[in-house]
Design a protein around this motif. Structure first.
Motif, short mmCIF file in Angstrom:
data_model
loop_
_atom_site.label_atom_id
_atom_site.label_comp_id
_atom_site.label_asym_id
_atom_site.label_seq_id
_atom_site.Cartn_x
_atom_site.Cartn_y
_atom_site.Cartn_z
N TRP A 60 1.04 -1.38 -0.04
CA TRP A 60 0.34 0.03 -0.21
C TRP A 60 1.30 1.12 0.39
O TRP A 60 0.31 2.40 -0.33
CB TRP A 60 -0.84 -0.17 1.24
N SER A 61 1.68 0.98 0.44
CA SER A 61 2.41 2.74 0.82
C SER A 61 2.89 2.52 -0.54
O SER A 61 4.05 4.01 -0.49
CB SER A 61 4.05 2.48 1.80
N GLU A 62 3.40 2.27 -1.36
CA GLU A 62 3.70 2.51 -3.12
C GLU A 62 2.78 3.07 -4.57
O GLU A 62 3.05 3.18 -5.15
CB GLU A 62 3.97 1.09 -3.69
N PHE A 63 1.56 3.14 -3.21
CA PHE A 63 0.86 4.01 -4.66
C PHE A 63 0.57 4.96 -3.51
O PHE A 63 0.96 5.30 -2.55
CB PHE A 63 -0.73 3.31 -3.82
N LYS A 64 0.95 6.54 -4.72
CA LYS A 64 1.31 7.32 -3.86
C LYS A 64 -0.23 8.46 -4.96
O LYS A 64 -0.88 9.04 -5.69
CB LYS A 64 2.28 8.23 -4.43
N PRO A 65 -0.23 9.18 -3.39
CA PRO A 65 -1.79 10.59 -4.02
C PRO A 65 -1.18 10.83 -4.38
O PRO A 65 -0.25 12.24 -4.31
CB PRO A 65 -2.10 10.28 -2.18
N THR A 66 -2.26 11.37 -5.69
CA THR A 66 -2.37 12.07 -6.73
C THR A 66 -3.95 12.95 -6.56
O THR A 66 -4.43 12.59 -6.08
CB THR A 66 -1.69 12.33 -8.12
N TYR A 67 -3.96 14.43 -7.25
CA TYR A 67 -4.69 15.18 -7.23
C TYR A 67 -5.22 15.89 -8.74
O TYR A 67 -3.88 16.52 -8.78
CB TYR A 67 -5.53 16.52 -6.42
N ARG A 68 -5.86 15.45 -9.44
CA ARG A 68 -5.45 16.04 -10.70
C ARG A 68 -4.48 16.00 -11.77
O ARG A 68 -3.95 16.96 -11.70
CB ARG A 68 -6.28 17.68 -10.84
N GLY A 69 -3.75 14.65 -11.30
CA GLY A 69 -2.01 14.26 -11.85
C GLY A 69 -1.56 15.05 -11.23
O GLY A 69 -0.34 15.12 -11.99
N LYS A 70 -1.30 15.70 -9.78
CA LYS A 70 -0.01 16.42 -9.07
C LYS A 70 -0.21 15.81 -7.34
O LYS A 70 -1.47 15.53 -7.45
CB LYS A 70 -0.73 17.78 -9.23
N PRO A 71 1.01 15.69 -7.17
CA PRO A 71 1.24 15.08 -6.27
C PRO A 71 0.57 15.83 -5.27
O PRO A 71 -0.07 16.90 -5.03
CB PRO A 71 2.66 14.63 -6.44
N LYS A 72 -0.22 14.26 -4.08
CA LYS A 72 -0.27 14.92 -3.62
C LYS A 72 -0.22 14.53 -2.01
O LYS A 72 -0.88 13.75 -1.49
CB LYS A 72 -2.16 15.13 -3.37
N PRO A 73 0.83 15.44 -1.53
CA PRO A 73 1.57 14.56 -0.31
C PRO A 73 0.58 15.13 1.08
O PRO A 73 1.28 13.57 1.65
CB PRO A 73 2.68 15.37 -0.09
N ASP A 74 0.13 16.01 1.35
CA ASP A 74 -0.83 15.88 2.10
C ASP A 74 -2.23 15.50 2.60
O ASP A 74 -3.05 15.60 3.07
CB ASP A 74 -1.20 17.59 2.46
N ALA A 75 -2.31 14.61 1.23
CA ALA A 75 -3.88 13.29 1.76
C ALA A 75 -3.84 12.89 2.66
O ALA A 75 -2.73 12.20 2.86
CB ALA A 75 -3.47 13.07 0.26
N PRO A 76 -4.88 12.99 3.04
CA PRO A 76 -5.61 11.49 3.80
C PRO A 76 -5.03 10.20 3.53
O PRO A 76 -4.76 10.29 2.82
CB PRO A 76 -6.35 11.94 5.06
N LYS A 77 -4.42 9.56 4.48
CA LYS A 77 -4.22 7.55 4.00
C LYS A 77 -4.89 7.12 3.08
O LYS A 77 -6.81 7.80 3.67
CB LYS A 77 -3.74 7.50 5.13
N LEU A 78 -4.65 6.01 2.73
CA LEU A 78 -5.90 5.53 1.64
C LEU A 78 -6.92 4.98 3.08
O LEU A 78 -6.23 4.29 3.31
CB LEU A 78 -4.85 5.09 0.53
N ASP A 79 -8.05 5.26 2.97
CA ASP A 79 -9.09 4.44 3.32
C ASP A 79 -9.21 2.61 2.63
O ASP A 79 -10.20 2.51 1.82
CB ASP A 79 -10.98 4.58 3.26
N LEU A 80 -8.47 1.91 3.20
CA LEU A 80 -8.70 0.26 2.75
C LEU A 80 -9.76 -0.28 3.37
O LEU A 80 -9.98 -1.06 2.50
CB LEU A 80 -6.87 -0.39 3.47
N ALA A 81 -10.63 0.33 3.91
CA ALA A 81 -11.50 -0.32 4.22
C ALA A 81 -13.01 -0.07 3.67
O ALA A 81 -13.84 -0.91 3.85
CB ALA A 81 -12.16 -0.73 6.03
#
Length: 242
Positions: free
Chosen positions: A144-165
């Protein structure tokens, strides 16, 4: 879907591919000309993601993708008991291009013009094997740590963690990566499964392409990009799939 303590097939294996479970999400919604399709040949045990990436209409940009449809029943996958995704990409028909596997844990109501509202995407980039080379089918393990958050194609490092549930969508995407790719593409996938990290998987190869390095391709012969794990790994873990 069938599950055991180590493996949950999302597509393929115990959850056979179905073209009706996928829909196109191409750059035509933004005035582009790219097109994508997902074929699921009967009895073949695989999906074929194919199409044409046209980057002329959007000035060098563009994307073509297929995503899972929103389901009335069981609208999300709960993969919180697992450590990552395992996917097998096939040599047959492969083109050696870079693709993106995307997860979403949020789907908003459509806008008044019937367009999708943007939400955070969690992305992982990888290279497909070449069908005309000496490469083999590839089994990729993506924690899961290899999936990187983006928003509209740009990195989003401050995104909340992916909700795996609450994973709502899974997508396969072909895009230009700033004009580096265009034209016809083809990717064959045997399965996508959520898996637990076990001792049998401890010696897995490094990621083919890290999502954090979108500048281009790994140099030929560098790292572990061309290596694969023993084909028996998922057979042992899930008990039945070849």
């Amino acid at each position: 879907m069938t599950t055991d303590e180590n493996c949950l097939f999302l597509f393929g294996g115990d959850a056979p591919w179905s073209a009706e479970a996928w829909t196109a999400s191409d750059d035509r919604v933004r005035g582009g000309k790219s097109q994508s399709y997902l074929d699921c040949p009967a009895g073949a045990g695989k999906a074929v993601f194919r199409g044409t990436l046209d980057i002329t209409a959007l000035g060098g940009a563009g994307f073509a993708s297929q995503r899972s449809v929103d389901r009335a029943q069981h609208p999300s996958w709960d993969v919180s008991a697992y450590d990552g995704l395992r996917l097998k990409v096939l040599k047959a028909g492969g083109d050696g291009k870079k693709y993106t596997l995307t997860l979403k844990d949020e789907v908003l109501p459509k806008r008044p013009d019937d367009r999708e509202q943007s939400t955070v995407s969690w992305e992982y980039d990888f290279i497909s094997p070449k069908g005309d080379g000496d490469e083999e089918d590839r089994e990729l393990y993506v924690p899961w740590s290899e999936f990187k958050p983006t928003y509209r194609g740009k990195p989003k490092p401050d995104a909340p963690k992916l909700d795996l549930a609450n994973v709502r969508r899974i997508s396969l995407m072909m895009r230009s990566f700033f004009g580096k790719q265009e034209g016809a593409f083809r990717l064959e996938v045997a399965y996508v499964a959520a898996v637990r990290d076990t001792p049998a998987n401890a010696a897995r190869p490094a990621s083919v392409v890290s999502s954090s390095s979108s500048a281009g391709y790994p140099e030929k012969g560098s790292g572990d990009g061309g290596r694969t794990e023993p084909k028996s790994w998922l057979t042992w873990m899930c008990g039945l799939f070849k």
